[in-house]
Design an enzyme around this catalytic site. Structure first.
Site, PDB file in Angstrom:
ATOM      1  CB  SER A 231      45.814 100.342  28.015  1.00  0.00           C
ATOM      2  OG  SER A 231      46.931 100.324  27.179  1.00  0.00           O
TER       3      SER A 231
ATOM      4  CE1 TYR B 122      42.716  97.761  24.148  1.00  0.00           C
ATOM      5  CE2 TYR B 122      44.783  98.989  24.149  1.00  0.00           C
ATOM      6  CZ  TYR B 122      43.898  98.136  24.783  1.00  0.00           C
ATOM      7  OH  TYR B 122      44.174  97.670  26.045  1.00  0.00           O
TER       8      TYR B 122
ATOM      9  CE  LYS C  22      40.928  98.489  27.445  1.00  0.00           C
ATOM     10  NZ  LYS C  22      40.186  97.632  28.385  1.00  0.00           N
TER      11      LYS C  22
HETATM   12  P1  NAD Z   1      42.680  88.760  26.548  1.00  0.00           P
HETATM   13  O1  NAD Z   1      42.189  88.959  25.156  1.00  0.00           O
HETATM   14  O2  NAD Z   1      43.570  87.606  26.821  1.00  0.00           O
HETATM   15  O3  NAD Z   1      41.445  88.702  27.559  1.00  0.00           O
HETATM   16  C1  NAD Z   1      40.232  89.368  27.321  1.00  0.00           C
HETATM   17  C2  NAD Z   1      39.106  88.379  27.555  1.00  0.00           C
HETATM   18  O4  NAD Z   1      37.861  89.040  27.378  1.00  0.00           O
HETATM   19  C3  NAD Z   1      39.147  87.212  26.572  1.00  0.00           C
HETATM   20  O5  NAD Z   1      38.974  86.006  27.281  1.00  0.00           O
HETATM   21  C4  NAD Z   1      37.960  87.473  25.657  1.00  0.00           C
HETATM   22  O6  NAD Z   1      37.404  86.284  25.155  1.00  0.00           O
HETATM   23  C5  NAD Z   1      37.013  88.232  26.581  1.00  0.00           C
HETATM   24  N1  NAD Z   1      36.094  89.146  25.927  1.00  0.00           N
HETATM   25  C6  NAD Z   1      36.367  90.085  24.984  1.00  0.00           C
HETATM   26  N2  NAD Z   1      35.246  90.741  24.655  1.00  0.00           N
HETATM   27  C7  NAD Z   1      34.252  90.228  25.399  1.00  0.00           C
HETATM   28  C8  NAD Z   1      32.863  90.500  25.518  1.00  0.00           C
HETATM   29  N3  NAD Z   1      32.253  91.446  24.782  1.00  0.00           N
HETATM   30  N4  NAD Z   1      32.122  89.772  26.388  1.00  0.00           N
HETATM   31  C9  NAD Z   1      32.709  88.813  27.143  1.00  0.00           C
HETATM   32  N5  NAD Z   1      34.008  88.518  27.063  1.00  0.00           N
HETATM   33  C10 NAD Z   1      34.776  89.210  26.206  1.00  0.00           C
HETATM   34  O7  NAD Z   1      43.391  90.123  26.977  1.00  0.00           O
HETATM   35  P2  NAD Z   1      44.277  90.437  28.252  1.00  0.00           P
HETATM   36  O8  NAD Z   1      45.664  90.645  27.794  1.00  0.00           O
HETATM   37  O9  NAD Z   1      44.000  89.468  29.334  1.00  0.00           O
HETATM   38  O10 NAD Z   1      43.714  91.876  28.621  1.00  0.00           O
HETATM   39  C11 NAD Z   1      42.720  92.037  29.623  1.00  0.00           C
HETATM   40  C12 NAD Z   1      42.359  93.493  29.724  1.00  0.00           C
HETATM   41  O11 NAD Z   1      43.543  94.251  30.004  1.00  0.00           O
HETATM   42  C13 NAD Z   1      41.784  94.102  28.453  1.00  0.00           C
HETATM   43  O12 NAD Z   1      40.781  95.019  28.825  1.00  0.00           O
HETATM   44  C14 NAD Z   1      42.956  94.836  27.838  1.00  0.00           C
HETATM   45  O13 NAD Z   1      42.524  95.908  27.047  1.00  0.00           O
HETATM   46  C15 NAD Z   1      43.680  95.310  29.081  1.00  0.00           C
HETATM   47  N6  NAD Z   1      45.109  95.526  28.869  1.00  0.00           N
HETATM   48  C16 NAD Z   1      45.901  94.510  28.423  1.00  0.00           C
HETATM   49  C17 NAD Z   1      47.253  94.742  28.241  1.00  0.00           C
HETATM   50  C18 NAD Z   1      48.150  93.654  27.722  1.00  0.00           C
HETATM   51  O14 NAD Z   1      49.277  93.975  27.293  1.00  0.00           O
HETATM   52  N7  NAD Z   1      47.760  92.380  27.728  1.00  0.00           N
HETATM   53  C19 NAD Z   1      47.800  95.994  28.540  1.00  0.00           C
HETATM   54  C20 NAD Z   1      46.959  97.006  29.000  1.00  0.00           C
HETATM   55  C21 NAD Z   1      45.610  96.755  29.177  1.00  0.00           C
HETATM   56  C1  WQD Z   2      56.586  95.901  22.357  1.00  0.00           C
HETATM   57  C2  WQD Z   2      57.762  96.351  21.516  1.00  0.00           C
HETATM   58  C3  WQD Z   2      57.221  96.715  19.198  1.00  0.00           C
HETATM   59  C4  WQD Z   2      56.263  92.630  18.146  1.00  0.00           C
HETATM   60  C5  WQD Z   2      50.804  97.102  23.283  1.00  0.00           C
HETATM   61  C6  WQD Z   2      49.664  98.075  23.345  1.00  0.00           C
HETATM   62  C7  WQD Z   2      49.486  98.553  24.745  1.00  0.00           C
HETATM   63  C8  WQD Z   2      49.375  97.405  25.718  1.00  0.00           C
HETATM   64  C9  WQD Z   2      50.542  96.511  25.586  1.00  0.00           C
HETATM   65  C10 WQD Z   2      47.038  96.823  25.753  1.00  0.00           C
HETATM   66  C11 WQD Z   2      57.387  97.454  20.531  1.00  0.00           C
HETATM   67  C12 WQD Z   2      58.200  95.580  19.338  1.00  0.00           C
HETATM   68  C13 WQD Z   2      56.637  93.781  18.840  1.00  0.00           C
HETATM   69  C14 WQD Z   2      57.142  92.104  17.150  1.00  0.00           C
HETATM   70  C15 WQD Z   2      58.693  93.894  17.640  1.00  0.00           C
HETATM   71  N1  WQD Z   2      48.239  96.570  25.445  1.00  0.00           N
HETATM   72  N2  WQD Z   2      57.815  94.381  18.590  1.00  0.00           N
HETATM   73  N3  WQD Z   2      58.326  92.762  16.940  1.00  0.00           N
HETATM   74  O1  WQD Z   2      53.129  97.976  21.426  1.00  0.00           O
HETATM   75  O2  WQD Z   2      54.339  98.351  23.626  1.00  0.00           O
HETATM   76  O3  WQD Z   2      51.982  97.798  23.640  1.00  0.00           O
HETATM   77  O4  WQD Z   2      50.634  96.068  24.222  1.00  0.00           O
HETATM   78  O5  WQD Z   2      46.621  97.775  26.304  1.00  0.00           O
HETATM   79  O6  WQD Z   2      48.321  99.278  24.749  1.00  0.00           O
HETATM   80  O7  WQD Z   2      49.937  99.168  22.499  1.00  0.00           O
HETATM   81  O8  WQD Z   2      53.567  96.046  23.019  1.00  0.00           O
HETATM   82  O9  WQD Z   2      54.407  93.764  22.792  1.00  0.00           O
HETATM   83  O10 WQD Z   2      53.244  94.830  20.808  1.00  0.00           O
HETATM   84  O11 WQD Z   2      55.498  95.640  21.474  1.00  0.00           O
HETATM   85  O12 WQD Z   2      59.752  94.445  17.396  1.00  0.00           O
HETATM   86  O13 WQD Z   2      56.847  91.125  16.465  1.00  0.00           O
HETATM   87  O14 WQD Z   2      58.176  95.231  20.705  1.00  0.00           O
HETATM   88  O15 WQD Z   2      57.531  97.497  18.078  1.00  0.00           O
HETATM   89  O16 WQD Z   2      58.481  98.314  20.441  1.00  0.00           O
HETATM   90  P1  WQD Z   2      53.292  97.629  22.852  1.00  0.00           P
HETATM   91  P2  WQD Z   2      54.112  94.986  22.005  1.00  0.00           P
END
Ligand code: NAD
Ligand code: WQD
Length: 354
Positions: A129, A153, A157
């Site tokens: 992330s 979190y 990572k």
């Molecule tokens: P998500 O929560 O939609 O998907 C994660 C999935 O993993 C879910 O289906 C959940 O049920 C499953 N899961 C969680 N813990 C588990 C466990 N111990 N065993 C088996 N299954 C488990 O999240 P996402 O947005 O699809 O994110 C996927 C990956 O990408 C995550 O590792 C997240 O940290 C990373 N990531 C997401 C974002 C984002 O903005 N969505 C950004 C950066 C990194």
């Molecule tokens: C985006 C912008 C908020 C909600 C997070 C994690 C990052 C990655 C992506 C997993 C920010 C603003 C949000 C709301 C708002 N995930 N906001 N009102 O915080 O950039 O990133 O998700 O790895 O690690 O930190 O994403 O979508 O939460 O927010 O004003 O109700 O929207 O303050 O500026 P963020 P986000």
């Protein structure tokens, strides 16, 4: 090393995992999924199969920390590579429950690595992330920017990345591609697959979508006093299908050789909260009501990727812009205003798929 053909996807029922399953099935991969449905439902696989007209090879409900059950999956299938999405991802929740976050994200990864080692599987794509960078001194951020995680979190990572680097340095032949996503959003263009969070979303885009269908009265904009052109925070939003395509390319490039390589996934374009709110209003045909409230603790002014390294290495460049992200998310949300329905019962294994 040869390119993998049977891929185990941990967290494959989740948002990015399910779209990646579509991308892999569309490109002929055999896909096996493990998920504990802690943030998803198995109903997503009916959508994946409808879109691709292909079957997911097998789906197992298990927690990846349960090594015996995970190992049984590797016994049953000849896994070439793993794409590891399974993790908890809510930044705010991680500050309230740090131990649970380290246990799930770090413990889940070490459990997976032990099972992979036992079965001789040495190819992994890891979901990292942009949050590992923390409060950036300057943007755009390339992969050499220092890691300064500011919440459990993000720290989980970063710890996983260090563990993976250690494993690559010590286990001959082990290959890891670590992808640091910025802000993946949007949905499959069919409208059949999207983000269906359980509970109130913390992230901007799914929250906007819930306002648009009337599930929430308005968006709370967290702060308009940042040092940005309109005062609201800037992020690098990336279409989930561009994200999924990067995972397919990563699987192809695992065969390039052993060791750990880290790549940012982003567009290099920043958009403010008000930009995104306006764009979503255009997509859904009506302005989204919002009110400005105080800053969210832990938020930073601007995070934008320098994704030049992955473009140079694999030719990956996102092709979809903010309007596509909003249009596709709105199509999904309109068709599924309440997200996916919860299943009547949970499956340990979906019959007839192995
Ligand atoms: P998500 O929560 O939609 O998907 C994660 C999935 O993993 C879910 O289906 C959940 O049920 C499953 N899961 C969680 N813990 C588990 C466990 N111990 N065993 C088996 N299954 C488990 O999240 P996402 O947005 O699809 O994110 C996927 C990956 O990408 C995550 O590792 C997240 O940290 C990373 N990531 C997401 C974002 C984002 O903005 N969505 C950004 C950066 C990194
Ligand atoms: C985006 C912008 C908020 C909600 C997070 C994690 C990052 C990655 C992506 C997993 C920010 C603003 C949000 C709301 C708002 N995930 N906001 N009102 O915080 O950039 O990133 O998700 O790895 O690690 O930190 O994403 O979508 O939460 O927010 O004003 O109700 O929207 O303050 O500026 P963020 P986000």
């Amino acid at each position: 090393m040869t390119a993998p053909s049977t891929v185990l996807v941990t967290g494959g029922a989740g948002f990015i995992g399910s779209h990646t399953c579509v991308e892999l099935l569309d490109h002929g991969y055999e896909v096996i999924v493990v998920d504990d449905y802690s943030n998803s439902t198995p109903q997503v696989f009916a959508q994946v199969e409808r879109i691709t007209d292909r079957f997911v090879g097998a789906v197992y409900e298990l927690d990846i920390r349960d090594r015996a059950s995970l190992s049984a999956v590797f016994d049953r299938h000849s896994v070439d590579a793993v794409v590891h999405f399974a993790a908890h991802k809510a930044v705010g929740e991680s500050s309230r429950s740090p131990v649970e976050y380290y246990d799930a994200n770090v413990g889940g990864t070490t459990s997976l690595l032990r099972v992979m080692r036992h079965h001789g599987v040495r190819q992994l794509v890891f979901s990292s992330s942009c949050s590992v960078y923390g409060d950036a001194a300057r943007v755009p951020l390339d992969e050499a920017a220092p890691a300064r995680p500011t919440n459990p979190y993000a720290a989980s990572k970063w710890i996983c990345e260090q563990i993976l680097a250690d494993v690559c340095a010590r286990v001959p032949g082990f290959a890891v591609l670590c992808l640091r996503y910025f802000n993946p959003v949007g949905a499959h263009p069919s409208g059949q697959l999207g983000e269906s969070p359980l509970g109130t979303p913390e992230n901007l885009m799914p929250y906007l979508a819930q306002v648009a269908v009337g599930r929430k009265p308005d968006l709370r904009v967290f702060g308009d006093d940042y040092d940005t052109p309109d005062g609201t925070a800037i992020r690098d939003y990336l279409h989930v299908m561009d994200t999924a395509e990067a995972h397919r390319l990563a699987l192809d490039h695992l065969a390039d050789g052993p060791g750990m390589r880290i790549f940012n996934l982003g567009t290099g374009q920043g958009h403010s909260v008000l930009d995104v709110t306006a764009a979503f209003g255009v997509a859904c045909g009506t302005p989204i009501p919002y009110r400005v409230v105080g800053r969210r603790p832990g938020d930073v002014a601007e995070l934008v990727a320098d994704a030049g390294a992955v473009a140079r290495a694999w030719g990956w460049r996102p092709t979809r812009g903010l309007d596509d992200m909003c249009r596709d998310l709105w199509r999904f949300q309109r068709l599924h205003p309440l997200g996916y329905q919860l299943p009547a019962r949970r499956h340990r294994f979906l019959p007839g798929r192995a």
